[in-house]
Scaffold this active site. Structure first.
Site, PDB file in Angstrom:
ATOM      1  CG  ASP A   1     -98.371 -69.267  -7.324  1.00 27.62           C
ATOM      2  OD1 ASP A   1     -97.627 -68.354  -7.723  1.00 27.62           O
ATOM      3  OD2 ASP A   1     -98.825 -69.327  -6.171  1.00 27.62           O
TER       4      ASP A   1
ATOM      5  CE  LYS B   1     -99.232 -65.421 -13.014  1.00 32.62           C
ATOM      6  NZ  LYS B   1     -99.697 -66.487 -12.098  1.00 32.62           N
TER       7      LYS B   1
ATOM      8  N   GLY C   1     -94.376 -64.179  -8.136  1.00 29.90           N
ATOM      9  CA  GLY C   1     -93.184 -65.016  -8.133  1.00 29.90           C
ATOM     10  C   GLY C   1     -93.287 -65.923  -9.343  1.00 29.90           C
ATOM     11  CG  HIS C   2     -94.199 -64.714 -12.718  1.00 28.31           C
ATOM     12  ND1 HIS C   2     -94.691 -63.895 -13.689  1.00 28.31           N
ATOM     13  CD2 HIS C   2     -95.160 -64.743 -11.754  1.00 28.31           C
ATOM     14  CE1 HIS C   2     -95.875 -63.436 -13.337  1.00 28.31           C
ATOM     15  NE2 HIS C   2     -96.177 -63.934 -12.158  1.00 28.31           N
TER      16      HIS C   2
ATOM     17  CD  GLN D   1    -100.478 -60.592  -8.461  1.00 33.48           C
ATOM     18  OE1 GLN D   1    -100.819 -59.638  -9.140  1.00 33.48           O
ATOM     19  NE2 GLN D   1     -99.224 -60.745  -8.088  1.00 33.48           N
TER      20      GLN D   1
HETATM   21  P1  GDP Z   1     -96.463 -68.349 -11.918  1.00 30.40           P
HETATM   22  O1  GDP Z   1     -96.575 -67.458 -10.723  1.00 30.40           O
HETATM   23  O2  GDP Z   1     -97.767 -68.535 -12.612  1.00 30.40           O
HETATM   24  O3  GDP Z   1     -95.367 -67.948 -12.847  1.00 30.40           O
HETATM   25  O4  GDP Z   1     -96.080 -69.790 -11.352  1.00 30.40           O
HETATM   26  P2  GDP Z   1     -94.938 -70.115 -10.255  1.00 30.40           P
HETATM   27  O5  GDP Z   1     -93.631 -70.048 -10.926  1.00 30.40           O
HETATM   28  O6  GDP Z   1     -95.149 -69.340  -9.020  1.00 30.40           O
HETATM   29  O7  GDP Z   1     -95.355 -71.597  -9.893  1.00 30.40           O
HETATM   30  C1  GDP Z   1     -95.435 -72.600 -10.863  1.00 30.40           C
HETATM   31  C2  GDP Z   1     -94.428 -73.688 -10.491  1.00 30.40           C
HETATM   32  O8  GDP Z   1     -94.671 -74.834 -11.269  1.00 30.40           O
HETATM   33  C3  GDP Z   1     -92.983 -73.308 -10.796  1.00 30.40           C
HETATM   34  O9  GDP Z   1     -92.156 -73.897  -9.853  1.00 30.40           O
HETATM   35  C4  GDP Z   1     -92.747 -73.906 -12.185  1.00 30.40           C
HETATM   36  O10 GDP Z   1     -91.383 -74.179 -12.438  1.00 30.40           O
HETATM   37  C5  GDP Z   1     -93.548 -75.158 -12.079  1.00 30.40           C
HETATM   38  N1  GDP Z   1     -94.143 -75.706 -13.306  1.00 30.40           N
HETATM   39  C6  GDP Z   1     -94.703 -75.056 -14.349  1.00 30.40           C
HETATM   40  N2  GDP Z   1     -95.250 -75.941 -15.221  1.00 30.40           N
HETATM   41  C7  GDP Z   1     -95.021 -77.170 -14.694  1.00 30.40           C
HETATM   42  C8  GDP Z   1     -95.362 -78.499 -15.089  1.00 30.40           C
HETATM   43  O11 GDP Z   1     -96.022 -78.738 -16.093  1.00 30.40           O
HETATM   44  N3  GDP Z   1     -94.946 -79.502 -14.261  1.00 30.40           N
HETATM   45  C9  GDP Z   1     -94.250 -79.297 -13.122  1.00 30.40           C
HETATM   46  N4  GDP Z   1     -93.893 -80.334 -12.385  1.00 30.40           N
HETATM   47  N5  GDP Z   1     -93.909 -78.063 -12.711  1.00 30.40           N
HETATM   48  C10 GDP Z   1     -94.308 -77.020 -13.481  1.00 30.40           C
HETATM   49  P1  IMO Z   2     -98.094 -64.975  -9.043  1.00 30.96           P
HETATM   50  O1  IMO Z   2     -97.917 -63.864 -10.049  1.00 30.96           O
HETATM   51  C1  IMO Z   2    -100.414 -66.575  -5.734  1.00 30.96           C
HETATM   52  C2  IMO Z   2    -102.325 -63.650  -3.057  1.00 30.96           C
HETATM   53  C3  IMO Z   2    -101.844 -63.590  -1.627  1.00 30.96           C
HETATM   54  C4  IMO Z   2    -103.097 -63.104  -0.924  1.00 30.96           C
HETATM   55  C5  IMO Z   2    -103.704 -62.135  -1.936  1.00 30.96           C
HETATM   56  C6  IMO Z   2    -103.331 -60.679  -1.686  1.00 30.96           C
HETATM   57  O2  IMO Z   2     -96.843 -65.643  -8.648  1.00 30.96           O
HETATM   58  O3  IMO Z   2     -99.171 -65.925  -9.491  1.00 30.96           O
HETATM   59  P2  IMO Z   2    -101.120 -59.248  -2.021  1.00 30.96           P
HETATM   60  O4  IMO Z   2     -99.734 -59.434  -1.490  1.00 30.96           O
HETATM   61  O5  IMO Z   2    -101.215 -59.217  -3.502  1.00 30.96           O
HETATM   62  O6  IMO Z   2    -101.821 -58.074  -1.397  1.00 30.96           O
HETATM   63  O7  IMO Z   2    -101.933 -60.547  -1.508  1.00 30.96           O
HETATM   64  O8  IMO Z   2    -103.210 -62.532  -3.211  1.00 30.96           O
HETATM   65  N1  IMO Z   2    -101.264 -63.504  -4.088  1.00 30.96           N
HETATM   66  C7  IMO Z   2    -100.796 -64.510  -4.840  1.00 30.96           C
HETATM   67  N2  IMO Z   2    -101.067 -65.823  -4.821  1.00 30.96           N
HETATM   68  N3  IMO Z   2     -99.560 -66.087  -6.652  1.00 30.96           N
HETATM   69  C8  IMO Z   2     -99.300 -64.765  -6.704  1.00 30.96           C
HETATM   70  O9  IMO Z   2     -98.593 -64.211  -7.701  1.00 30.96           O
HETATM   71  C9  IMO Z   2     -99.888 -63.910  -5.745  1.00 30.96           C
HETATM   72  N4  IMO Z   2     -99.818 -62.588  -5.487  1.00 30.96           N
HETATM   73  C10 IMO Z   2    -100.674 -62.350  -4.484  1.00 30.96           C
HETATM   74  O10 IMO Z   2    -101.419 -64.845  -1.169  1.00 30.96           O
HETATM   75  O11 IMO Z   2    -104.022 -64.141  -0.756  1.00 30.96           O
HETATM   76 MG    MG Z   3     -96.064 -67.492  -8.702  1.00 28.15          MG
END
Ligand code: GDP
Ligand code: IMO
Ligand code: MG
Length: 434
Positions: free
Chosen positions: A15, A18, A42-43, A223
């Site tokens: 998170d 990416k 979850g991207h 991840q």
């Molecule tokens: P990922 O799994 O690495 O793709 O990240 P996620 O999408 O799960 O979580 C990142 C969250 O931060 C998302 O809601 C993005 O829209 C948000 N985000 C990314 N960069 C920034 C930033 O610089 N500032 C803020 N406020 N939100 C950001």
């Molecule tokens: P993105 O791509 C954050 C964590 C889970 C748990 C461990 C194992 O959005 O960054 P799993 O379901 O993979 O067997 O869970 O890894 N986890 C993540 N944490 N972002 C993710 O994906 C994750 N995918 C798995 O919370 O601790």
């Molecule tokens: Mg994510």
């Protein structure tokens, strides 16, 4: 021969943003390819106020780039088909290719996932319950069913029968309820196979050919490095190689064709799931960061644990990923917090450790050591957007100091600064694709 390929990986617990940066850098790319994980990812991408959330579809989909799901991924066909349909309903053309050798997630994998978590008690990882661990386990023990198996109904029936009976025994052994019908799953997955057939190819061969003719490729990690099955915090991680090391195994592209590695760090730490988190903030400041950064899981909606930035584990992550370029995200989410703290290293039994201890049993006994930094004030969303438009000079002075301190301690420059979720709320200081 020179190649034009980059890997984008999360440097911590996932998170890091990416989705945002794969989309941002996809502006210059031809292909975006996922190489690990499944619908546990979850991207999020925000483009002109519109929000997209993907679990399996590579983030290049928003820019309508060519997208590939590599063999290292595990595919839940129901979720993938849903995501394709959603994109098409939005009028996006979906130029997708799926590896014929990616493994398939079945509903009973999710049941086993939940039961294994309960059985593990204090060693549970707090999984997303998407069946990820059990599917990779089947892959490793060679019970797995691959995407191309779905395309041959007789072979698929045989393999599924075997797996189905085995999982029934396992679920019962765990004391779980088995409420699956063979025929229902079989027919459903044959249907999924028919829907996905047009996308299925030998992606290793295809990708290598595209790279050889000079196409620009982004490998999109899921991840983060500290969740990696080999180099992360075992057993509190995921079941695939979630760092740059996963690209070759997860795509069939050899190491010499990987040009650059791009690592993303968050301005603080977040983690969803279980396991030690030395810099965790369980107080009001933690709550403030969680609110300001909207730190709630994209897949499960769980509140993410948050903490101060941990440069000690990031040094380790930099090493195992061999990072060329660093991106820092979510700096705006630290607004209105004063002072800020940055962890520089850990103490264990009163001694400073030289390197991040990979064993969770040691990490949970470590004391993080901090330096104190001045914070910056609150800005409106419009002000952050304006700052991003002007560029680096317009950043708050204390934010610049925070960034410079990180660069000094990590001994690594930062190439992209992110101060908002929108694609445009990005300050790029250095070119990444050549
Ligand atoms: P990922 O799994 O690495 O793709 O990240 P996620 O999408 O799960 O979580 C990142 C969250 O931060 C998302 O809601 C993005 O829209 C948000 N985000 C990314 N960069 C920034 C930033 O610089 N500032 C803020 N406020 N939100 C950001
Ligand atoms: P993105 O791509 C954050 C964590 C889970 C748990 C461990 C194992 O959005 O960054 P799993 O379901 O993979 O067997 O869970 O890894 N986890 C993540 N944490 N972002 C993710 O994906 C994750 N995918 C798995 O919370 O601790
Ligand atoms: Mg994510």
């Amino acid at each position: 021969m020179t190649f034009n390929t980059i890997v984008i990986v999360g440097m911590s617990w996932g998170d890091e943003g990416k989705g945002k940066f794969c989309d941002y850098l996809a502006q210059e790319a031809d292909i975006v390819c996922r190489f690990n994980g499944g619908a546990n990812a979850g991207h999020t991408i925000v483009s002109e106020g519109q929000k997209f959330k993907f679990k399996l579809i590579p983030s290049g989909a928003v820019m309508e780039k060519e997208i590939i799901i590599g063999n290292g991924c595990v595919i839940d066909p129901e979720i993938l088909i849903e995501e394709i349909d959603t994109l098409e309903k939005l009028g996006k053309s979906v130029n997708l290719k799926i590896s014929s050798t990616a493994h398939v997630v079945f509903p009973f994998h999710k049941t086993v996932d939940g039961l294994e978590e309960t059985y593990k008690e204090r060693y549970k990882a707090g999984t997303t319950k998407r069946g990820i661990g059990p599917t990779y386990s089947d892959k490793a023990s060679r019970y797995g069913i691959r995407i191309y198996d779905l395309l041959n109904s007789e072979r698929f029936k045989q393999k599924l029968r075997n797996l189905f009976e085995l999982k029934k025994k396992i679920v019962k052994l765990y004391g779980g309820v088995w409420d699956f019908e063979f025929d229902k799953i079989y027919k459903q997955y044959v249907e999924y196979g028919k829907k996905l057939k047009k996308y299925v190819i030998d992606t290793a061969y295809y990708l290598n050919k595209q790279i050889d003719i000079g196409k620009k490729v982004i490998f999109e990690g899921a991840q983060g490095a500290l969740l990696d099955i080999d180099h992360g915090m075992y057993p509190f991680g995921t079941s695939s190689n979630a760092d740059a090391l996963g690209v070759c195994a997860g795509t069939g592209v050899p190491p010499k064709k990987i040009s650059k590695i791009v690592g993303i760090i968050k301005a603080y730490t977040s983690r969803v799931g279980d396991g030690p988190l030395p810099t965790e903030l369980t107080n009001k400041i933690g709550e403030q960061i969680r609110e300001q950064g909207h730190e709630f899981g994209t897949v499960t909606g769980r509140p993410r644990r948050v903490g101060w930035l941990d440069l000690f584990n990031l040094k380790y992550s930099l090493m195992i990923n061999g990072v060329d370029y660093l991106i820092i995200s979510l700096l705006d989410a630290l607004e209105d917090i004063n002072p800020l703290y940055i962890c520089t290293h850990y103490e264990f039994n009163g001694n400073s450790l030289e390197s991040w201890p990979i064993q969770s049993e040691i990490i949970e006994q470590c004391k993080p050591i901090y330096i104190k930094m001045d914070g910056w004030g609150k800005r409106s969303r419009k002000e952050w957007a304006d700052i991003a438009r002007i560029g680096y000079d317009a950043l708050p002075e204390n934010m610049k100091k925070y960034i410079r301190t990180i660069e000094d301690i990590l001994n690594h420059r930062i190439s992209i600064i992110s101060i908002g979720p929108e694609r445009t709320e990005t300050i790029q200081l250095e070119k990444i694709f050549s």
